[in-house]
Design a protein around this motif. Structure first.
Motif, PDB file in Angstrom:
ATOM      1  N   ASP A 106       0.860  -1.171   0.000  1.00  0.00           N
ATOM      2  CA  ASP A 106       0.000   0.000   0.000  1.00  0.00           C
ATOM      3  C   ASP A 106       0.904   1.232   0.000  1.00  0.00           C
ATOM      4  O   ASP A 106       1.612   1.476   0.972  1.00  0.00           O
ATOM      5  CB  ASP A 106      -0.884  -0.033   1.239  1.00  0.00           C
ATOM      6  N   PRO A 107       0.931   2.006  -1.082  1.00  0.00           N
ATOM      7  CA  PRO A 107       1.892   3.114  -1.174  1.00  0.00           C
ATOM      8  C   PRO A 107       1.723   4.166  -0.077  1.00  0.00           C
ATOM      9  O   PRO A 107       2.714   4.688   0.431  1.00  0.00           O
ATOM     10  CB  PRO A 107       1.645   3.724  -2.551  1.00  0.00           C
ATOM     11  N   LEU A 108       0.484   4.467   0.307  1.00  0.00           N
ATOM     12  CA  LEU A 108       0.274   5.470   1.341  1.00  0.00           C
ATOM     13  C   LEU A 108       0.813   4.994   2.681  1.00  0.00           C
ATOM     14  O   LEU A 108       1.509   5.725   3.380  1.00  0.00           O
ATOM     15  CB  LEU A 108      -1.214   5.816   1.458  1.00  0.00           C
ATOM     16  N   LEU A 109       0.523   3.763   3.046  1.00  0.00           N
ATOM     17  CA  LEU A 109       1.007   3.248   4.319  1.00  0.00           C
ATOM     18  C   LEU A 109       2.514   3.029   4.318  1.00  0.00           C
ATOM     19  O   LEU A 109       3.153   3.160   5.360  1.00  0.00           O
ATOM     20  CB  LEU A 109       0.273   1.968   4.709  1.00  0.00           C
ATOM     21  N   VAL A 110       3.098   2.712   3.165  1.00  0.00           N
ATOM     22  CA  VAL A 110       4.564   2.603   3.077  1.00  0.00           C
ATOM     23  C   VAL A 110       5.192   3.960   3.371  1.00  0.00           C
ATOM     24  O   VAL A 110       6.153   4.063   4.141  1.00  0.00           O
ATOM     25  CB  VAL A 110       4.990   2.065   1.689  1.00  0.00           C
ATOM     26  N   LEU A 111       4.629   5.024   2.786  1.00  0.00           N
ATOM     27  CA  LEU A 111       5.162   6.366   3.028  1.00  0.00           C
ATOM     28  C   LEU A 111       4.939   6.818   4.471  1.00  0.00           C
ATOM     29  O   LEU A 111       5.833   7.403   5.094  1.00  0.00           O
ATOM     30  CB  LEU A 111       4.514   7.369   2.066  1.00  0.00           C
ATOM     31  N   LEU A 112       3.756   6.550   5.004  1.00  0.00           N
ATOM     32  CA  LEU A 112       3.470   6.955   6.381  1.00  0.00           C
ATOM     33  C   LEU A 112       4.344   6.209   7.378  1.00  0.00           C
ATOM     34  O   LEU A 112       4.836   6.801   8.342  1.00  0.00           O
ATOM     35  CB  LEU A 112       1.987   6.730   6.703  1.00  0.00           C
ATOM     36  N   SER A 113       4.569   4.912   7.160  1.00  0.00           N
ATOM     37  CA  SER A 113       5.422   4.162   8.088  1.00  0.00           C
ATOM     38  C   SER A 113       6.881   4.583   7.939  1.00  0.00           C
ATOM     39  O   SER A 113       7.611   4.638   8.932  1.00  0.00           O
ATOM     40  CB  SER A 113       5.258   2.663   7.881  1.00  0.00           C
ATOM     41  N   ALA A 114       7.330   4.894   6.711  1.00  0.00           N
ATOM     42  CA  ALA A 114       8.702   5.386   6.527  1.00  0.00           C
ATOM     43  C   ALA A 114       8.881   6.725   7.234  1.00  0.00           C
ATOM     44  O   ALA A 114       9.931   6.976   7.851  1.00  0.00           O
ATOM     45  CB  ALA A 114       9.021   5.521   5.041  1.00  0.00           C
ATOM     46  N   ASN A 115       7.868   7.589   7.175  1.00  0.00           N
ATOM     47  CA  ASN A 115       7.935   8.870   7.873  1.00  0.00           C
ATOM     48  C   ASN A 115       7.979   8.658   9.384  1.00  0.00           C
ATOM     49  O   ASN A 115       8.727   9.335  10.097  1.00  0.00           O
ATOM     50  CB  ASN A 115       6.741   9.735   7.489  1.00  0.00           C
ATOM     51  N   LEU A 116       7.192   7.717   9.888  1.00  0.00           N
ATOM     52  CA  LEU A 116       7.186   7.406  11.319  1.00  0.00           C
ATOM     53  C   LEU A 116       8.543   6.882  11.770  1.00  0.00           C
ATOM     54  O   LEU A 116       9.071   7.292  12.807  1.00  0.00           O
ATOM     55  CB  LEU A 116       6.088   6.377  11.611  1.00  0.00           C
ATOM     56  N   ILE A 117       9.139   5.998  10.966  1.00  0.00           N
ATOM     57  CA  ILE A 117      10.465   5.464  11.280  1.00  0.00           C
ATOM     58  C   ILE A 117      11.502   6.580  11.272  1.00  0.00           C
ATOM     59  O   ILE A 117      12.343   6.671  12.166  1.00  0.00           O
ATOM     60  CB  ILE A 117      10.838   4.348  10.278  1.00  0.00           C
ATOM     61  N   ARG A 118      11.441   7.439  10.271  1.00  0.00           N
ATOM     62  CA  ARG A 118      12.408   8.542  10.149  1.00  0.00           C
ATOM     63  C   ARG A 118      12.309   9.495  11.340  1.00  0.00           C
ATOM     64  O   ARG A 118      13.326   9.890  11.921  1.00  0.00           O
ATOM     65  CB  ARG A 118      12.154   9.297   8.848  1.00  0.00           C
ATOM     66  N   ARG A 119      11.082   9.852  11.731  1.00  0.00           N
ATOM     67  CA  ARG A 119      10.914  10.752  12.876  1.00  0.00           C
ATOM     68  C   ARG A 119      11.422  10.135  14.166  1.00  0.00           C
ATOM     69  O   ARG A 119      12.082  10.785  14.971  1.00  0.00           O
ATOM     70  CB  ARG A 119       9.444  11.150  13.035  1.00  0.00           C
ATOM     71  N   ARG A 120      11.114   8.851  14.383  1.00  0.00           N
ATOM     72  CA  ARG A 120      11.544   8.182  15.612  1.00  0.00           C
ATOM     73  C   ARG A 120      13.068   8.038  15.652  1.00  0.00           C
ATOM     74  O   ARG A 120      13.690   8.266  16.692  1.00  0.00           O
ATOM     75  CB  ARG A 120      10.869   6.807  15.700  1.00  0.00           C
ATOM     76  N   ALA A 121      13.687   7.659  14.513  1.00  0.00           N
ATOM     77  CA  ALA A 121      15.146   7.512  14.457  1.00  0.00           C
ATOM     78  C   ALA A 121      15.835   8.856  14.679  1.00  0.00           C
ATOM     79  O   ALA A 121      16.857   8.935  15.370  1.00  0.00           O
ATOM     80  CB  ALA A 121      15.564   6.909  13.124  1.00  0.00           C
ATOM     81  N   MET A 122      15.252   9.928  14.125  1.00  0.00           N
ATOM     82  CA  MET A 122      15.831  11.252  14.321  1.00  0.00           C
ATOM     83  C   MET A 122      15.725  11.683  15.782  1.00  0.00           C
ATOM     84  O   MET A 122      16.675  12.234  16.350  1.00  0.00           O
ATOM     85  CB  MET A 122      15.138  12.280  13.419  1.00  0.00           C
TER      86      MET A 122
END
Length: 141
Positions: A106-122
């Motif tokens: 699901d492209p939307l959920l792939v982008l949303l989860s990547a954003n969530l991962i990026r924010r948490r890692a940062m």
């Protein structure tokens, strides 16, 4: 003597009435994301909350549904009755029907989860740098 089908004495048989328990691979297909993203979210503790059975991380369908709806509502997308749900449910039905092939993500959920991962890692890296800086400051002075 034969054992009944729902015999809980065997460690391989788990019976949870009215609760669907999914493996990480099945959970990633349920969410429509890549299995690696689900694993990274588990490491960073920013994804759906897993349950542990025999030291194996498993996910309940209710927890996955709440996580998915939370991600979608964060960007203002509704799943019920909208065109997004119809397109995604068709893609999931095709992916589940074709065993052995990779399912459509699901492209939307792939982008949303990547954003969530990026924010948490940062956030973790910034807090780590702050703690390291304070530690160095205390050692030097």
């Amino acid at each position: 003597m034969m054992r009944p089908q729902n015999d809980n004495a065997s460690p391989a048989v788990l019976h949870f009435p009215r609760r669907n328990i999914l493996s990480p691979h099945e959970a990633s297909h349920y969410l429509g994301i890549h299995p690696f993203q689900l694993r990274v979210m588990r490491w960073l503790r920013c994804g759906p909350k897993p349950i542990s059975i025999n030291r194996q991380a498993l996910y309940t369908e209710a927890e996955l549904r709440n996580f998915r709806l939370g991600l979608l509502s964060a960007v203002g997308v509704e799943e019920h009755g909208g065109p997004y749900r119809e397109i995604h449910s068709r893609a999931v039905a095709e992916a589940v029907g074709e065993e052995g092939e990779t399912s459509a993500a699901d492209p939307l959920l792939v982008l949303l989860s990547a954003n969530l991962i990026r924010r948490r890692a940062m956030g973790i890296s910034l807090w780590g740098m702050l703690v390291l800086g304070v530690g160095i400051d205390l050692i030097l002075f």
